[in-house]
Write an enzyme that holds these catalytic residues in place. Structure first.
Site, short mmCIF file in Angstrom:
data_model
loop_
_atom_site.label_atom_id
_atom_site.label_comp_id
_atom_site.label_asym_id
_atom_site.label_seq_id
_atom_site.Cartn_x
_atom_site.Cartn_y
_atom_site.Cartn_z
N TYR A 1 -1.61 0.46 10.73
CA TYR A 1 -2.01 -0.38 9.68
C TYR A 1 -0.62 -0.03 8.44
O TYR A 1 -0.25 -0.95 7.70
CB TYR A 1 -2.93 0.40 8.47
CG TYR A 1 -3.35 0.22 7.47
CD1 TYR A 1 -3.44 -1.25 6.53
CD2 TYR A 1 -3.03 0.58 6.45
CE1 TYR A 1 -4.75 -2.14 5.30
CE2 TYR A 1 -3.17 0.08 5.23
CZ TYR A 1 -3.98 -0.92 4.29
OH TYR A 1 -3.85 -1.41 3.24
N GLU B 1 -0.26 3.35 1.60
CA GLU B 1 -0.01 4.30 3.16
C GLU B 1 1.33 3.91 3.52
O GLU B 1 1.78 4.66 4.89
CB GLU B 1 -1.17 3.47 3.93
CG GLU B 1 -1.21 3.75 5.59
CD GLU B 1 -2.26 4.55 5.84
OE1 GLU B 1 -2.42 5.69 4.75
OE2 GLU B 1 -1.46 5.40 6.90
N SER C 1 0.54 -1.24 0.21
CA SER C 1 -0.33 0.05 0.22
C SER C 1 0.81 0.98 -0.31
O SER C 1 2.20 1.12 0.61
CB SER C 1 -1.04 0.71 1.70
OG SER C 1 -1.70 1.11 1.92
#
Ligand code: NAP
Ligand code: G4F
Length: 326
Positions: free
Chosen positions: A148, A126, A124
């Protein structure tokens, strides 16, 4: 020979699009689902007679080994995760177990059962978090800003480690945000498109959001699953950034979504501190050059098209015209 694919997370947004795509390519699909007291097959209900659902859990190593032994897939797509960033702050350990260690459990199952199985890991953007470079590429250093993001970074590196240690065809796709009418209602894009549709139909008057200035590189999930498949068709495993190369703010998403139904977003959007995060990712924008050159992949759906598609689908859904699977 018909190829066999195992998709973890098949009940999620990406799982449903990937299953459709692989069915079109002639694959036999095994969709891994976890046991639940209620059925969560809404996104794949229309595929039920064309795929097999098989039970296992990323938290349970033996269940993964048994699954691979029994179904012998050629390719595994690991899409399962606790994927909602705010939940990762409230449930950091669970997120680490599923989103981080779950990757190791699956890689190790592949190594033990059949190291020729090709595996895709859903990494990801992220992981870039508090970005140290703009735009972000496969070589940009990581700086995750949520449990996460930290868990995904572990999953990314363990994928590379298993590739290098055991010669697995293990690939990490670093996908930037991708959305669709099948997106969970808690993610900001779907929260906006659903909220706009409710307000347009007179069922609500306001939409409460957090940080309107956050910027994301938003694409359409239906385009992105093709990149996952292309990655596993390459002779060598690698890492790929998958993105549109454009960034837009939450505020812009609101403007276009409300404007599409003839409403002024400023009359309805209320900023609520409850939706701010302990640490924010302010800006993401990916450079998909490597995916374009090596895979021949580019995003096909524009930002405006994506926003309008999602609002139209939610209007249809709320008026009972379709099941939310457009
Ligand atoms: P999603 O809609 O949240 O789907 C997550 C899936 O994981 C669901 O099928 C869920 O099953 C399953 N799952 C959760 N915990 C599990 C466990 N312990 N064992 C087995 N399955 C479990 O996510 P998505 O948007 O499709 O994203 C797919 C993957 O890409 C995720 O790994 C996500 O982190 C990653 N990713 C997404 C984006 C994005 O913008 N969408 C960007 C980059 C990376 P239930 O239905 O039972 O809950
Ligand atoms: O839609 P979001 O919750 O997605 P986020 O945090 O970017 O994560 C998604 O994309 C990642 C890829 O970069 C995936 F790996 C991950 O699994 C997930 O799919 O939030 C987007 C932005 C954030 O900056 C957030 O602070 O929108 C901002 N935002 C503003 N108001 C809001 C809200 N987010 C949510 N969920 N709800 C709000 O009311």
């Amino acid at each position: 020979m018909t190829k066999r694919a195992l998709i973890t997370g098949i009940t999620g947004q990406d799982g449903s699009y990937l299953a459709e795509f692989l069915l079109d390519q002639g694959y036999e699909i095994f969709g891994m689902v976890r046991r639940s007291s209620t059925v969560t097959f809404e996104r794949i209900a229309h595929l039920q007679d064309r795929i097999s659902t098989v039970f296992a859990d990323l938290l349970d190593q033996a269940s993964l080994i048994e699954l691979l032994r029994e179904y012998r897939p050629d390719e595994v797509y690991n899409l399962a995760a606790q994927s909602f960033v705010p939940t990762s702050f409230s449930q950091p350990v669970l997120t680490g177990e599923v989103t981080g260690l779950g990757v190791t459990r699956l890689l190790d199952a592949v190594r033990l059962v059949d190291p020729t199985i090709r595996i895709y890991q859903a990494s990801s953007s992220e992981m870039f978090g508090k970005v140290v470079e703009v735009p972000q590429t496969e070589r940009t250093p990581f700086y995750p800003r949520s449990p996460y993001g930290v868990a995904k970074l572990y999953g990314h590196w363990i994928t590379i480690n298993y590739r290098e240690s055991y010669n697995l065809h293990a690939t990490s796709g670093i996908l930037f945000n991708h959305e669709s009418p099948r997106r969970g209602l808690e993610f900001v894009t779907r929260k906006i498109s659903h909220g706009v549709a409710r307000i347009k139909l007179g069922r609500d008057s306001e939409l409460r959001l957090g940080n309107l200035e956050a910027q994301r590189d938003w694409g359409f999930a239906g385009d992105y699953v093709k990149a996952m498949w292309l990655m596993l068709q390459q002779d060598q495993p690698d890492d790929y950034v998958v993105a549109t190369g454009e960034t837009h703010s939450v505020r812009e998403f609101c403007e276009i979504a409300f404007d599409h139904v003839g409403l002024d977003w400023e009359r309805h959007v209320v900023v609520d501190d409850k939706f701010f995060r302990p640490a924010e990712v302010d800006l993401l924008i990916g450079d998909p050059t490597h995916a374009k050159q090596a895979l021949g992949w580019t995003a096909e759906t524009s930002f405006d098209e994506l926003v309008r598609m999602m609002v139209d689908a939610d209007l249809d859904l709320l008026q009972g015209r379709l099941s939310g699977l457009s």
